[in-house]
Design a protein around this motif. Structure first.
Motif, PDB file in Angstrom:
ATOM      1  N   ASP A  27      13.937  -0.778   0.624  1.00  0.00           N
ATOM      2  CA  ASP A  27      15.162  -0.620   1.388  1.00  0.00           C
ATOM      3  C   ASP A  27      16.216  -1.498   0.723  1.00  0.00           C
ATOM      4  N   GLU A  28      17.266  -1.824   1.409  1.00  0.00           N
ATOM      5  CA  GLU A  28      18.334  -2.616   0.803  1.00  0.00           C
ATOM      6  C   GLU A  28      17.890  -4.025   0.420  1.00  0.00           C
ATOM      7  N   GLN A  29      16.833  -4.527   1.079  1.00  0.00           N
ATOM      8  CA  GLN A  29      16.467  -5.928   0.895  1.00  0.00           C
ATOM      9  C   GLN A  29      15.078  -6.178   0.320  1.00  0.00           C
ATOM     10  N   TRP A  30      14.163  -5.239   0.449  1.00  0.00           N
ATOM     11  CA  TRP A  30      12.774  -5.451   0.038  1.00  0.00           C
ATOM     12  C   TRP A  30      12.275  -4.289  -0.800  1.00  0.00           C
ATOM     13  N   ARG A  31      11.329  -4.597  -1.692  1.00  0.00           N
ATOM     14  CA  ARG A  31      10.662  -3.573  -2.510  1.00  0.00           C
ATOM     15  C   ARG A  31       9.168  -3.843  -2.456  1.00  0.00           C
ATOM     16  N   VAL A  32       8.387  -2.774  -2.396  1.00  0.00           N
ATOM     17  CA  VAL A  32       6.928  -2.870  -2.335  1.00  0.00           C
ATOM     18  C   VAL A  32       6.349  -2.329  -3.629  1.00  0.00           C
ATOM     19  N   VAL A  33       5.465  -3.123  -4.244  1.00  0.00           N
ATOM     20  CA  VAL A  33       4.807  -2.732  -5.490  1.00  0.00           C
ATOM     21  C   VAL A  33       3.304  -2.968  -5.350  1.00  0.00           C
ATOM     22  N   HIS A  34       2.538  -2.320  -6.205  1.00  0.00           N
ATOM     23  CA  HIS A  34       1.102  -2.607  -6.277  1.00  0.00           C
ATOM     24  C   HIS A  34       0.910  -3.707  -7.302  1.00  0.00           C
ATOM     25  N   ALA A  35       0.104  -4.685  -6.978  1.00  0.00           N
ATOM     26  CA  ALA A  35      -0.166  -5.796  -7.896  1.00  0.00           C
ATOM     27  C   ALA A  35      -0.815  -5.299  -9.180  1.00  0.00           C
ATOM     28  N   THR A  36      -0.478  -5.946 -10.284  1.00  0.00           N
ATOM     29  CA  THR A  36      -1.161  -5.688 -11.552  1.00  0.00           C
ATOM     30  C   THR A  36      -2.320  -6.669 -11.661  1.00  0.00           C
ATOM     31  N   GLY A  37      -3.289  -6.332 -12.456  1.00  0.00           N
ATOM     32  CA  GLY A  37      -4.409  -7.242 -12.688  1.00  0.00           C
ATOM     33  C   GLY A  37      -5.273  -7.461 -11.463  1.00  0.00           C
ATOM     34  N   SER A  38      -5.306  -6.490 -10.571  1.00  0.00           N
ATOM     35  CA  SER A  38      -6.108  -6.612  -9.362  1.00  0.00           C
ATOM     36  C   SER A  38      -7.359  -5.750  -9.479  1.00  0.00           C
ATOM     37  N   ALA A  39      -8.456  -6.290  -9.000  1.00  0.00           N
ATOM     38  CA  ALA A  39      -9.693  -5.518  -8.931  1.00  0.00           C
ATOM     39  C   ALA A  39      -9.809  -4.825  -7.576  1.00  0.00           C
ATOM     40  N   LEU A  40      -8.745  -4.900  -6.796  1.00  0.00           N
ATOM     41  CA  LEU A  40      -8.760  -4.348  -5.445  1.00  0.00           C
ATOM     42  C   LEU A  40      -7.631  -3.330  -5.282  1.00  0.00           C
ATOM     43  N   LEU A  41      -7.984  -2.084  -5.084  1.00  0.00           N
ATOM     44  CA  LEU A  41      -6.992  -1.047  -4.850  1.00  0.00           C
ATOM     45  C   LEU A  41      -6.264  -1.345  -3.545  1.00  0.00           C
ATOM     46  N   GLY A  42      -4.935  -1.313  -3.585  1.00  0.00           N
ATOM     47  CA  GLY A  42      -4.143  -1.540  -2.385  1.00  0.00           C
ATOM     48  C   GLY A  42      -3.570  -2.932  -2.259  1.00  0.00           C
ATOM     49  N   TRP A  43      -3.779  -3.786  -3.266  1.00  0.00           N
ATOM     50  CA  TRP A  43      -3.209  -5.142  -3.229  1.00  0.00           C
ATOM     51  C   TRP A  43      -1.711  -4.995  -3.479  1.00  0.00           C
ATOM     52  N   LEU A  44      -0.933  -5.140  -2.429  1.00  0.00           N
ATOM     53  CA  LEU A  44       0.504  -4.916  -2.516  1.00  0.00           C
ATOM     54  C   LEU A  44       1.280  -6.224  -2.621  1.00  0.00           C
ATOM     55  N   ILE A  45       2.443  -6.122  -3.202  1.00  0.00           N
ATOM     56  CA  ILE A  45       3.379  -7.241  -3.307  1.00  0.00           C
ATOM     57  C   ILE A  45       4.676  -6.788  -2.650  1.00  0.00           C
ATOM     58  N   LEU A  46       5.148  -7.587  -1.706  1.00  0.00           N
ATOM     59  CA  LEU A  46       6.422  -7.355  -1.035  1.00  0.00           C
ATOM     60  C   LEU A  46       7.400  -8.394  -1.568  1.00  0.00           C
ATOM     61  N   THR A  47       8.453  -7.929  -2.212  1.00  0.00           N
ATOM     62  CA  THR A  47       9.361  -8.845  -2.898  1.00  0.00           C
ATOM     63  C   THR A  47      10.812  -8.568  -2.504  1.00  0.00           C
ATOM     64  N   PRO A  48      11.593  -9.630  -2.319  1.00  0.00           N
ATOM     65  CA  PRO A  48      13.011  -9.403  -2.038  1.00  0.00           C
ATOM     66  C   PRO A  48      13.696  -8.775  -3.244  1.00  0.00           C
ATOM     67  N   ARG A  49      14.692  -7.967  -2.992  1.00  0.00           N
ATOM     68  CA  ARG A  49      15.379  -7.278  -4.079  1.00  0.00           C
ATOM     69  C   ARG A  49      16.393  -8.175  -4.772  1.00  0.00           C
ATOM     70  N   ARG A  50      16.761  -9.274  -4.168  1.00  0.00           N
ATOM     71  CA  ARG A  50      17.631 -10.243  -4.836  1.00  0.00           C
ATOM     72  C   ARG A  50      16.784 -11.451  -5.212  1.00  0.00           C
ATOM     73  N   HIS A  51      17.260 -12.238  -6.141  1.00  0.00           N
ATOM     74  CA  HIS A  51      16.485 -13.393  -6.596  1.00  0.00           C
ATOM     75  C   HIS A  51      16.480 -14.487  -5.532  1.00  0.00           C
ATOM     76  N   VAL A  52      15.322 -14.724  -4.990  1.00  0.00           N
ATOM     77  CA  VAL A  52      15.093 -15.749  -3.975  1.00  0.00           C
ATOM     78  C   VAL A  52      13.836 -16.489  -4.396  1.00  0.00           C
TER      79      VAL A  52
END
Length: 149
Positions: A27-52
């Motif tokens: 959305d305007e403030q958050w982005r959801v990605v799948h983690a890299t280097g994970s042995a677990l399917l579904g390990w998500l990362i929720l990150t702000p869209r601006r540098h915080v």
């Protein structure tokens, strides 16, 4: 003007070119990605869209949306992967990091030693146990559908 060398910000600048695993939802403030280097399917990362860098730097709007995103992601992972629990964690100890939250599905059959903080042993993998980009993309598309309803 200060130039920031930040992986999350650099990926944000390429938003329209990202594969599904790096743009599950946003959305305007958050982005959801799948983690890299994970042995677990579904390990998500929720990150702000601006540098915080610290949670205390979040705006009131970002803070309010954070809880909504965490609950929505937990529901989507529970429904899609049929997991018994979803962990949410934020540590941010690496210098110069971009604030992010781990949203981690805990499979029902996960070994006891991997539960709780032990689950982080499944991240940072460079071996054959790493979830493939194709599997992450396929899950990303299914989660995107769940999150859009």
């Amino acid at each position: 003007m200060t130039v920031i060398d930040c992986y999350s910000c650099n990926r944000e600048a390429e938003l329209d070119q990202l594969p599904p695993r790096e743009l599950i939802s946003y959305d305007e403030q958050w982005r959801v990605v799948h983690a890299t280097g994970s042995a677990l399917l579904g390990w998500l990362i929720l990150t702000p869209r601006r540098h915080v860098m610290e949670m205390a730097e979040l705006s009131d709007a970002e803070s309010a949306d954070l809880g909504i995103w965490q609950a929505r992601l937990a529901r989507a992972l529970t429904e899609e992967l049929r997991v018994s629990k979803v962990y949410v964690a934020e540590f941010g100890e690496a210098p110069g990091f971009h604030l992010h939250f781990h949203v981690v599905p805990r499979p029902r059959d996960l070994a006891v030693e991997r539960r709780g903080p032990g689950i982080f042993g499944l991240l940072g993998r460079q071996d054959d146990d790493q979830v493939s980009a194709d599997d992450r993309d396929q899950l990303a598309l299914r989660l995107r559908t769940r999150l859009s309803t």
